[in-house]
Design an enzyme around this catalytic site. Sequence first.
Site, mmCIF file in Angstrom:
data_model
loop_
_atom_site.group_PDB
_atom_site.id
_atom_site.type_symbol
_atom_site.label_atom_id
_atom_site.label_comp_id
_atom_site.label_asym_id
_atom_site.label_seq_id
_atom_site.Cartn_x
_atom_site.Cartn_y
_atom_site.Cartn_z
ATOM 1 N N PRO A 12 57.572 -9.312 8.817
ATOM 2 C CA PRO A 12 57.489 -9.350 7.358
ATOM 3 C C PRO A 12 58.162 -8.179 6.655
ATOM 4 O O PRO A 12 58.063 -7.031 7.104
ATOM 5 C CB PRO A 12 55.982 -9.339 7.070
ATOM 6 C CG PRO A 12 55.300 -9.186 8.365
ATOM 7 C CD PRO A 12 56.270 -9.423 9.458
ATOM 8 N N ASN A 13 58.821 -8.520 5.581
ATOM 9 C CA ASN A 13 59.456 -7.571 4.654
ATOM 10 C C ASN A 13 60.725 -6.914 5.186
ATOM 11 O O ASN A 13 61.382 -6.169 4.467
ATOM 12 C CB ASN A 13 58.456 -6.492 4.193
ATOM 13 C CG ASN A 13 57.279 -7.099 3.460
ATOM 14 O OD1 ASN A 13 57.491 -7.872 2.525
ATOM 15 N ND2 ASN A 13 56.061 -6.808 3.885
ATOM 16 N N ARG A 20 64.367 -2.006 -0.042
ATOM 17 C CA ARG A 20 62.959 -1.655 0.063
ATOM 18 C C ARG A 20 62.805 -0.167 0.380
ATOM 19 O O ARG A 20 63.332 0.302 1.386
ATOM 20 C CB ARG A 20 62.401 -2.479 1.217
ATOM 21 C CG ARG A 20 61.043 -2.116 1.679
ATOM 22 C CD ARG A 20 60.753 -2.803 3.009
ATOM 23 N NE ARG A 20 59.363 -2.632 3.335
ATOM 24 C CZ ARG A 20 58.855 -2.806 4.538
ATOM 25 N NH1 ARG A 20 59.637 -3.185 5.535
ATOM 26 N NH2 ARG A 20 57.577 -2.624 4.744
ATOM 27 N N TYR A 25 63.336 3.731 4.601
ATOM 28 C CA TYR A 25 64.015 2.782 5.485
ATOM 29 C C TYR A 25 65.541 2.868 5.441
ATOM 30 O O TYR A 25 66.209 2.207 6.241
ATOM 31 C CB TYR A 25 63.569 1.351 5.134
ATOM 32 C CG TYR A 25 62.093 1.118 5.358
ATOM 33 C CD1 TYR A 25 61.564 1.100 6.649
ATOM 34 C CD2 TYR A 25 61.216 0.939 4.289
ATOM 35 C CE1 TYR A 25 60.214 0.893 6.867
ATOM 36 C CE2 TYR A 25 59.856 0.723 4.497
ATOM 37 C CZ TYR A 25 59.362 0.702 5.783
ATOM 38 O OH TYR A 25 58.027 0.497 5.998
ATOM 39 N N ASN A 75 60.754 -5.794 16.073
ATOM 40 C CA ASN A 75 60.215 -5.007 14.969
ATOM 41 C C ASN A 75 59.290 -5.943 14.202
ATOM 42 O O ASN A 75 59.749 -6.735 13.380
ATOM 43 C CB ASN A 75 61.310 -4.458 14.057
ATOM 44 C CG ASN A 75 60.718 -3.552 12.968
ATOM 45 O OD1 ASN A 75 59.498 -3.488 12.811
ATOM 46 N ND2 ASN A 75 61.578 -2.876 12.229
ATOM 47 N N ALA A 78 54.663 -4.785 9.565
ATOM 48 C CA ALA A 78 53.235 -4.491 9.406
ATOM 49 C C ALA A 78 52.377 -5.181 10.463
ATOM 50 O O ALA A 78 51.287 -4.696 10.808
ATOM 51 C CB ALA A 78 52.790 -4.912 8.012
ATOM 52 N N GLU A 99 60.195 -2.166 21.470
ATOM 53 C CA GLU A 99 59.630 -2.145 20.117
ATOM 54 C C GLU A 99 60.451 -1.171 19.272
ATOM 55 O O GLU A 99 60.731 -0.055 19.706
ATOM 56 C CB GLU A 99 58.173 -1.681 20.214
ATOM 57 C CG GLU A 99 57.478 -1.543 18.876
ATOM 58 C CD GLU A 99 56.027 -1.045 19.030
ATOM 59 O OE1 GLU A 99 55.495 -1.033 20.175
ATOM 60 O OE2 GLU A 99 55.442 -0.653 18.013
ATOM 61 N N HIS A 101 60.989 0.585 15.338
ATOM 62 C CA HIS A 101 60.616 0.813 13.935
ATOM 63 C C HIS A 101 61.707 1.646 13.283
ATOM 64 O O HIS A 101 62.089 2.688 13.821
ATOM 65 C CB HIS A 101 59.261 1.513 13.822
ATOM 66 C CG HIS A 101 58.169 0.670 14.399
ATOM 67 N ND1 HIS A 101 57.717 -0.462 13.759
ATOM 68 C CD2 HIS A 101 57.510 0.741 15.579
ATOM 69 C CE1 HIS A 101 56.805 -1.042 14.525
ATOM 70 N NE2 HIS A 101 56.663 -0.339 15.635
ATOM 71 N N ARG A 108 53.939 8.914 9.034
ATOM 72 C CA ARG A 108 53.432 8.158 7.877
ATOM 73 C C ARG A 108 51.907 8.003 7.977
ATOM 74 O O ARG A 108 51.260 8.715 8.729
ATOM 75 C CB ARG A 108 54.165 6.812 7.817
ATOM 76 C CG ARG A 108 55.684 6.991 7.663
ATOM 77 C CD ARG A 108 56.404 5.674 7.566
ATOM 78 N NE ARG A 108 55.965 4.922 6.401
ATOM 79 C CZ ARG A 108 56.265 3.635 6.196
ATOM 80 N NH1 ARG A 108 57.015 2.981 7.066
ATOM 81 N NH2 ARG A 108 55.819 3.020 5.114
#
Length: 146
Positions: A12-13, A20, A25, A75, A78, A99, A101, A108
């Site tokens: 998502p996103n 964004r 990012y 990725n 969320a 994985e 990110h 964060r």
Amino acid sequence: MTRPVFTVLNGPNLNLLGTREPQLYGAAGLTEAQDRCEQVAGELGVGIEFFQSNHEGSLIDEIQQRPKSPGLIVNAGALTHTSVGIRDALAATGVPFVEVHVSNVFAREEFRHHSYLSDLASGVIVGCGIQGYELALRRLVALAAD
Ligand code: DQA
């Protein structure tokens, strides 16, 4: 011999990369990440396909459809921090995955420090921007050649 095809799955996103929260990012979009991966895939003599969905079930379907994949780059956005379903799908297929990110999740909020996927992953790449995708591809190709 058919060339191995690796898959990049984005949750998502991540379709909003580039617009964004660019301070977190970066300015590059998902299309740029895809272009760069295609270039590296060409260099390494492998295939690459990209998939993005804002829906957990669609990501699970994609994982289930690739039990023979040589490797996945994941990725989950969320969903990384919430989805037992994505974890179970990855465990069920047993396909090696890295994985990724884009942001440094460890710099964060604390809820981003836990991943339901990391302990199953062959490797984890965080905070390298969209370059993380091509680094992950290089790693998976190296693992497949071992
Ligand atoms: C992300 C990090 C996640 O915490 C976040 O929810 C995302 C993107 C990253 O690529 O940095 O959507 O996976």
